[in-house]
Design a protein around this motif. Structure first.
Motif, mmCIF file in Angstrom:
data_model
loop_
_atom_site.group_PDB
_atom_site.id
_atom_site.type_symbol
_atom_site.label_atom_id
_atom_site.label_comp_id
_atom_site.label_asym_id
_atom_site.label_seq_id
_atom_site.Cartn_x
_atom_site.Cartn_y
_atom_site.Cartn_z
ATOM 1 N N THR A 175 0.830 -1.202 0.000
ATOM 2 C CA THR A 175 0.000 0.000 0.000
ATOM 3 C C THR A 175 0.864 1.250 0.000
ATOM 4 O OG1 THR A 175 -1.760 -1.145 1.183
ATOM 5 C CG2 THR A 175 -1.780 1.258 1.260
ATOM 6 N N ALA A 238 -5.633 2.746 -3.108
ATOM 7 C CA ALA A 238 -5.746 2.477 -1.674
ATOM 8 C C ALA A 238 -6.912 1.539 -1.370
ATOM 9 C CB ALA A 238 -5.908 3.795 -0.919
ATOM 10 N N LYS A 239 -8.052 1.755 -2.028
ATOM 11 C CA LYS A 239 -9.216 0.910 -1.775
ATOM 12 C C LYS A 239 -8.972 -0.518 -2.251
ATOM 13 C CE LYS A 239 -12.716 4.570 -1.814
ATOM 14 N NZ LYS A 239 -13.885 5.136 -2.526
ATOM 15 N N GLY A 242 -6.757 -2.120 0.209
ATOM 16 C CA GLY A 242 -7.515 -2.338 1.438
ATOM 17 C C GLY A 242 -8.434 -3.541 1.329
ATOM 18 N N ARG A 246 -8.430 -6.956 3.626
ATOM 19 C CA ARG A 246 -9.600 -7.524 4.309
ATOM 20 C C ARG A 246 -9.833 -8.974 3.887
ATOM 21 N NH1 ARG A 246 -11.349 -2.226 3.381
ATOM 22 N NH2 ARG A 246 -12.354 -2.820 1.421
ATOM 23 N N GLU A 289 -3.480 -5.052 10.407
ATOM 24 C CA GLU A 289 -4.437 -4.415 9.506
ATOM 25 C C GLU A 289 -4.393 -2.898 9.663
ATOM 26 O OE1 GLU A 289 -9.163 -4.716 8.259
ATOM 27 O OE2 GLU A 289 -8.319 -6.043 9.762
ATOM 28 N N HIS A 290 -4.253 -2.443 10.912
ATOM 29 C CA HIS A 290 -4.104 -1.006 11.141
ATOM 30 C C HIS A 290 -2.798 -0.488 10.579
ATOM 31 C CE1 HIS A 290 -7.089 -0.961 14.779
ATOM 32 N NE2 HIS A 290 -7.692 -1.101 13.607
ATOM 33 N N ILE A 292 -1.668 -0.866 7.750
ATOM 34 C CA ILE A 292 -1.873 -0.387 6.384
ATOM 35 C C ILE A 292 -2.215 1.102 6.398
ATOM 36 C CG2 ILE A 292 -3.306 -0.636 4.322
ATOM 37 C CD1 ILE A 292 -3.602 -3.597 5.047
ATOM 38 N N GLU A 293 -3.101 1.505 7.344
ATOM 39 C CA GLU A 293 -3.419 2.921 7.478
ATOM 40 C C GLU A 293 -2.392 3.636 8.359
ATOM 41 O OE1 GLU A 293 -7.317 3.155 9.036
ATOM 42 O OE2 GLU A 293 -8.270 2.151 7.334
#
Length: 578
Positions: A175, A238-239, A242, A246, A289-290, A292-293
């Protein structure tokens, strides 16, 4: 003169506090994460012990125990959030003023845009810390413990956890690598669109009066379209990544269920381990997972920190921080040379003059001769590359600004008023008695004008006094300049927007300042002020072309000789000739 304070003292103190606070948050966070194991282990015990034995007393005991642990964990979680909030507030308090001052100094040197985003960087850092993203590494450090618990339950669970952590880490890195450029392009395009919008709004009168609106609107539409395309491209990348992350998390959960089922069927594990392993796996994968952001937030925070560190270092002032009241009004310029940053050609070369209290020196010359540059150097906005300018024997650039400002009044060529009331602007935002404010307004001949404003001295000025005319702004700025009876008055084209009444009030104010012993430095072209000058300084291409008593300079120029300084000297010389 005392040495100035180290520019990064506030920054170093903020980092020390941040390190101490982060250590405390890490200590609390360890127990917060440890207590998150309570629920998975509770589930395992319920499925394996309570349901199999039908012992409700065991259920009650387990439920009370896990409830107390969860309450304690919630209290610790609130405590950790509070630590982050306090750290964020203290960081902003520590860095706010040093960054603001460094931004002002940097803007003086490199232009208004240079320090414009500094306080936004401070705000972004505060949001980064208070939002909890700074705690991501703390949560990640607990990963080995969670993986260890999974291995204790069964090695297969542990290996699935390791693979899941690696896959989500790879998704986070992908990402960052794939979305970095699209996001940067979107940010730059958005900045350009915003700048064009702000420029169009500021120049609405010109655009409407000259029929430029359709063309400007088409230009804005093209810029906006490019901005939206860039934003869409960045969001698309990004989506997509993401969604992949997931999917990986869901696939890992399915893998845990499948592995647990195989183990239960082979009688190598119990059903309770499947429930516990799923809960632990969910907790294990959550920080990844966090990530990534959070990775982008960390990159942005580190970039903001780097910009602030550079600003504090390069925007550090060499001015003194020790107040030293100025007692005299003698101004001396000694062989001053000034070269703007990034240029090779000096704007001023070897300029010298002397101005005593009660005297007025008029500075004239053609456009680009360096008149306004000299005025800025006189009030200490910039540092000369060679030579120096001294007020009462002290460098106008190095002198501590509060005590220097109390002795100096400055009216720039484009007078700007700050967002505040008329009273605050005239009083330079000091807590000054109203009598002193009114006295300055009367000296500037603006007291009656203020009385016609909606709330008089309480009228709030916004957008640099946009509701006032140019002459009104100039007269209010003159009142601000002469407030406090300064010993040095520096006026740069102070009558450029004034009518006859305003110019008469200006001349009276200058006469009053000279009568109380102030030195007056005026850049002007109109004869109403220059005719009263004790000396004239003629600048041409940054150098002194003529300097001396007014009549001597006029005599040297000659009434019939039209100097390269323009029509002002010619008119003055003609007036001075019998």
């Amino acid at each position: 003169m005392a040495e100035p304070a180290p520019p990064d003292r506030g920054h170093s103190a903020a980092l020390r506090e941040l390190a101490v606070g982060a250590g405390a948050a890490a200590f609390v966070g360890f127990f917060v994460n440890l207590l998150h194991l309570a629920l998975p282990l509770y589930n395992a015990q319920v499925y394996d012990r309570v349901i199999g034995s039908a012992n409700l007393n065991t259920l009650v005991a387990l439920t009370l125990l896990v409830t107390m642990l969860l309450i304690f964990g919630a209290v610790l979680d609130v405590l950790r959030s509070r630590i982050f909030a306090i750290l964020a507030a203290r960081l902003a308090a520590r860095l706010g003023r040093p960054v603001f001052e460094a931004a002002i100094e940097t803007s003086l040197r490199d232009g208004p845009a240079a320090g414009a985003d500094a306080l936004r960087d401070v705000s972004d850092l505060r949001g980064f810390i208070s939002g909890g993203a700074i705690g991501l590494p703390i949560d990640l450090t607990f990963t080995p413990i969670l993986i260890g618990v999974l291995f204790l339950m069964d090695p297969l669970y542990g290996w699935i956890g390791c693979v899941g952590a690696l896959l989500l880490t790879g998704a986070g890195l992908a990402t960052e690598l794939l979305a970095r450029r699209p996001v940067a392009r979107a940010s730059a395009a958005g900045g350009r669109a915003q700048a064009e919008t702000a420029t169009a709004i500021r120049n609405a009168e010109i655009i409407a009066a000259m029929g430029m609106l359709p063309d400007i609107a088409r230009r804005w539409h093209r810029t906006q379209a490019r901005s939206l395309d860039a934003v869409e491209a960045g969001q698309s990348v990004a989506k997509t990544l993401g969604a992949i992350a997931r999917f990986l998390r869901t696939a890992i959960q399915i893998a845990v269920i499948c592995a647990g089922t195989v183990l239960v069927v082979g009688q190598e594990a119990t059903i309770g381990t499947i429930i516990a392993a799923m809960a632990i796996m969910s907790r294990l994968l959550l920080p990844f997972e966090h990530l990534i952001e959070g990775w982008r937030q960390w990159v942005d925070a580190l970039s903001a920190h780097g910009r602030l560190l550079t600003l504090l270092r390069e925007g550090a002032t060499t001015r003194s921080s020790v107040p030293a009241p100025i007692g005299g009004a003698t101004l001396m310029a000694d062989r001053v040379t000034y070269i703007p940053p990034g240029q090779d050609t000096p704007l001023l070369r070897n300029v010298s003059f002397r101005l005593d209290g009660g005297e007025l020196i008029g500075v004239i010359g053609p456009s680009g001769a360096g008149k306004s540059t000299l005025a800025r150097l006189v009030v200490g906005l910039w540092a000369p590359n060679a030579g120096g300018i001294y007020l009462d024997g002290q460098s106008t650039f190095l002198h501590e600004r509060s005590s220097f400002g109390a002795a100096v009044g400055y009216l720039p060529q484009e007078p700007m008023l700050l967002d505040g009331t008329v009273r605050e602007n005239i009083a330079r935002f000091r807590d000054a008695p109203m009598e002193e404010v009114i006295a300055a307004a009367r000296q500037a001949g603006v007291h009656d004008l203020i009385g016609r404003l909606p709330q008089g001295y309480g009228t709030r000025l916004s957008e640099a006094g946009a509701r006032l005319s140019g002459g009104q702004r100039q007269r209010l700025a003159l009142a601000r300049a002469i407030f406090g009876d300064p010993r040095l008055l520096v006026l740069d084209e102070p009558n450029s927007s004034l009518d006859a009444d305003g110019e008469a009030a200006l001349v009276d104010a200058i006469d009053a300042a000279r009568a109380r012993g102030a030195a007056v430095f005026v850049v002007a072209q109109r004869m109403s002020i220059l005719a009263k000058a004790d000396r004239l300084l003629v600048l041409r291409e940054g150098a002194v072309a003529q300097y001396g008593p007014r009549l001597e300079v006029l005599s040297a120029v000659g009434p019939q000789r039209r100097s390269k300084t323009g029509g002002t000297l010619h008119a003055l010389a003609a007036e001075a000739t019998p």
